[in-house]
Write an enzyme that holds these catalytic residues in place. Sequence first.
Site, PDB file in Angstrom:
ATOM      1  CB  SER A  20      -0.895   0.018   1.239  1.00  0.00           C
ATOM      2  OG  SER A  20      -1.566   1.270   1.367  1.00  0.00           O
ATOM      3  CE1 TYR A  40      -3.543  -2.196   5.382  1.00  0.00           C
ATOM      4  CE2 TYR A  40      -3.005   0.027   4.648  1.00  0.00           C
ATOM      5  CZ  TYR A  40      -3.423  -1.262   4.368  1.00  0.00           C
ATOM      6  OH  TYR A  40      -3.711  -1.604   3.068  1.00  0.00           O
ATOM      7  CE  LYS A  59      -1.207  -3.857   3.404  1.00  0.00           C
ATOM      8  NZ  LYS A  59      -1.421  -5.161   2.742  1.00  0.00           N
TER       9      LYS A  59
END
Length: 263
Positions: free
Chosen positions: A141, A154, A158
Amino acid sequence: MAAIIDLSGCVTVVTGGTRGVGAGIARAFLEAGAEVVTCARRPPDRPVRAAGRTARFLPVDLRDAGAADAFFDRVRHEYGRLDTLVNNAGGTPFRMLGEGGAARHARVVGLNLLAPLTASLAAYEVMRGQDRGGTILMIGSVSGTRPSPGTAAYGAAKAGLDHLARSMAVEWAPRVRVNTVVPGMVRTELSHLHYGDEDGIAAVGRTVPLGRLAAPADIGDACVFLACDRAAYISGASLHVHGGGERPAFLDAADVNQQAAAE
């Protein structure tokens, strides 16, 4: 993509491949002729279909190493091989760091970094003994490439996933190629939760240089390419599929200042 890439006879596993980006990836592999197995903790609301074919669904919690090993053993037993693993499963709620607590943020890291590691280790045990090895794709991402307020854990996971892929690409060469696809903003059935109504989605799309959010098929086509023989010399790479990225905020600020000076 299927018109130029033929994956007939290949077996692909797409984790979290039952909706959103994952379903788009699964459909792209179906269109290219691959046998596709999707997996998630819960069954899909509807089967994933494309080109008159249907992806198979098998339930598994990939955070459990024993369950992951059993899942990939089953794929090997029933299909005879595993050519591609797409580590797509993941996600996070919007939560500022100070509001979540360490345990909640740790679960986000576990789902988005440790679960793909667990799945990759299990898949490698299948691929390493095959005549043609295999390919592992991480779905990263842009959140892992820039500050990610509200989804910091998050984004950190990633970023770690991209680094993990590069290390795997070195350790597991030449039998297994490992790459990362780095999507930007993607329009899915849940986009309204992030961007609002159609006007909001369109407004967000205008911030992307190519003028729109990605479609799940855009991510799927990139994955199909990296999985095929035309990408045989690509390993340890990160392919950004983000429409040109995000327009830097300072450009808009500079435009405002220039307009003010002109007046």
